[in-house]
Design a protein around this motif. Sequence first.
Motif, PDB file in Angstrom:
ATOM      1  N   ASP A 171       2.483  16.229   0.345  1.00 18.30           N
ATOM      2  CA  ASP A 171       3.519  15.336  -0.171  1.00 18.30           C
ATOM      3  C   ASP A 171       3.746  14.129   0.731  1.00 18.30           C
ATOM      4  O   ASP A 171       4.551  13.252   0.400  1.00 18.30           O
ATOM      5  N   TRP A 172       3.045  14.090   1.858  1.00 21.16           N
ATOM      6  CA  TRP A 172       3.230  13.031   2.835  1.00 21.16           C
ATOM      7  C   TRP A 172       1.953  12.214   2.973  1.00 21.16           C
ATOM      8  O   TRP A 172       0.843  12.711   2.787  1.00 21.16           O
ATOM      9  N   ARG A 173       2.137  10.962   3.324  1.00 22.93           N
ATOM     10  CA  ARG A 173       1.024  10.098   3.676  1.00 22.93           C
ATOM     11  C   ARG A 173       1.252   9.647   5.110  1.00 22.93           C
ATOM     12  O   ARG A 173       2.260   9.013   5.407  1.00 22.93           O
ATOM     13  N   MET A 228       0.817  -1.216   0.000  1.00 28.73           N
ATOM     14  CA  MET A 228       0.000   0.000   0.000  1.00 28.73           C
ATOM     15  C   MET A 228       0.849   1.263   0.000  1.00 28.73           C
ATOM     16  O   MET A 228       0.349   2.361   0.146  1.00 28.73           O
ATOM     17  N   LYS A 229       2.130   1.094  -0.143  1.00 32.60           N
ATOM     18  CA  LYS A 229       3.017   2.256  -0.118  1.00 32.60           C
ATOM     19  C   LYS A 229       2.885   3.063  -1.400  1.00 32.60           C
ATOM     20  O   LYS A 229       2.867   2.550  -2.502  1.00 32.60           O
ATOM     21  N   SER A 230       2.788   4.361  -1.262  1.00 37.94           N
ATOM     22  CA  SER A 230       2.743   5.247  -2.418  1.00 37.94           C
ATOM     23  C   SER A 230       4.153   5.542  -2.903  1.00 37.94           C
ATOM     24  O   SER A 230       5.034   5.829  -2.124  1.00 37.94           O
ATOM     25  N   SER A 231       4.347   5.463  -4.197  1.00 35.99           N
ATOM     26  CA  SER A 231       5.671   5.746  -4.746  1.00 35.99           C
ATOM     27  C   SER A 231       5.917   7.238  -4.866  1.00 35.99           C
ATOM     28  O   SER A 231       7.038   7.670  -5.110  1.00 35.99           O
ATOM     29  N   GLU A 232       4.870   8.050  -4.681  1.00 35.27           N
ATOM     30  CA  GLU A 232       4.994   9.486  -4.903  1.00 35.27           C
ATOM     31  C   GLU A 232       5.048  10.273  -3.596  1.00 35.27           C
ATOM     32  O   GLU A 232       5.505  11.397  -3.593  1.00 35.27           O
ATOM     33  N   ARG A 233       4.556   9.673  -2.542  1.00 28.28           N
ATOM     34  CA  ARG A 233       4.492  10.409  -1.279  1.00 28.28           C
ATOM     35  C   ARG A 233       5.339   9.729  -0.212  1.00 28.28           C
ATOM     36  O   ARG A 233       5.493   8.513  -0.200  1.00 28.28           O
ATOM     37  N   PHE A 234       5.859  10.552   0.682  1.00 28.84           N
ATOM     38  CA  PHE A 234       6.665  10.085   1.807  1.00 28.84           C
ATOM     39  C   PHE A 234       5.702   9.555   2.858  1.00 28.84           C
ATOM     40  O   PHE A 234       4.857  10.289   3.378  1.00 28.84           O
ATOM     41  N   THR A 235       5.788   8.262   3.169  1.00 28.84           N
ATOM     42  CA  THR A 235       4.835   7.614   4.056  1.00 28.84           C
ATOM     43  C   THR A 235       5.389   7.499   5.466  1.00 28.84           C
ATOM     44  O   THR A 235       6.490   6.983   5.659  1.00 28.84           O
TER      45      THR A 235
END
Length: 312
Positions: free
Chosen positions: A34-36, A1-8
Amino acid sequence: MKSSERFTVALIGASGLLGRAIAGELASARNAKDWRIVHTARSRVDNRSVKLDLLDYDAVRAFLRDFAPDAIVVTAAERRPDICEKDPARARALNVDALRVIAAEARSLGAWVLSISTDYVFDGAAPPYFPDATPAPLNAYGRSKLDGERALLASDPASCVLRLPLLYGPFTDWSESAVTSLTPAIVESANPANPPASMDAWATRYPTFTPDVAVVVRGMLEQHAKGATISGITQWSGDEPMTKFDIAERIARVLKVDAKLVAQHTPTDATPRPRDCHLDSGRLEALGIGRRTPFDIAITGLLANYPNVPDQ
């Protein structure tokens, strides 16, 4: 479920006193889009959080593998010294073993871990304490947090510990902080029918506002997100020394109550506590990270937001 575009970021313990402040700070940050941020909670679960019991180690592993965060902030812990003293095994299960599980899983995922620790890793005999000072905890709580620090850094030296002193901030009940927990006794002592309230005047504390700590945590996460990871031991502290007696006097002034307070000049706690564990915050200050809200301003704002003071 990790987004490749946002810092999780996985915020473990987001429903607690400090966790709520960090969650709010990250949500309002200028780079929030920009963050999740993934919140976890054990009992106070809402529609923004994932239910997670840190003592269910398989569930912890599954959660981290599912969300694959870039960074993990661990605020959840058993932080009550008296409870730790009565049940040291459970304290270690939360403060050491669960952190070891998180650290091992984070290392396999390549995630950075920031874990919250305490000034109680020191004995309070020779302040101020720098990050490389030799720890000497006096109680089960301090020992468990120190062992948690060591477990984390042994698993991945690139991870980070943030030691903090006495915390206070926006609260859901008086008992969430040793600062606000003084309030009912302060107010009750102003009633002529009630006896004075005894307040500790032996130990020097450095009350630290949770929204300020949240600013520190955000700054550390931003450093990591841009590739300037902070690792090892860090510390942050308020810079106003005061005893609980001093704190009580300030709260009484804010509430405009004629409190009857008696200073206790010898320790009376069943669980031993250090006398003065002032933490040096120079490492983070040198990086331009940090904020300090004066205690009187912060406590005035807190009590104004919670006008339902117990009846006098």
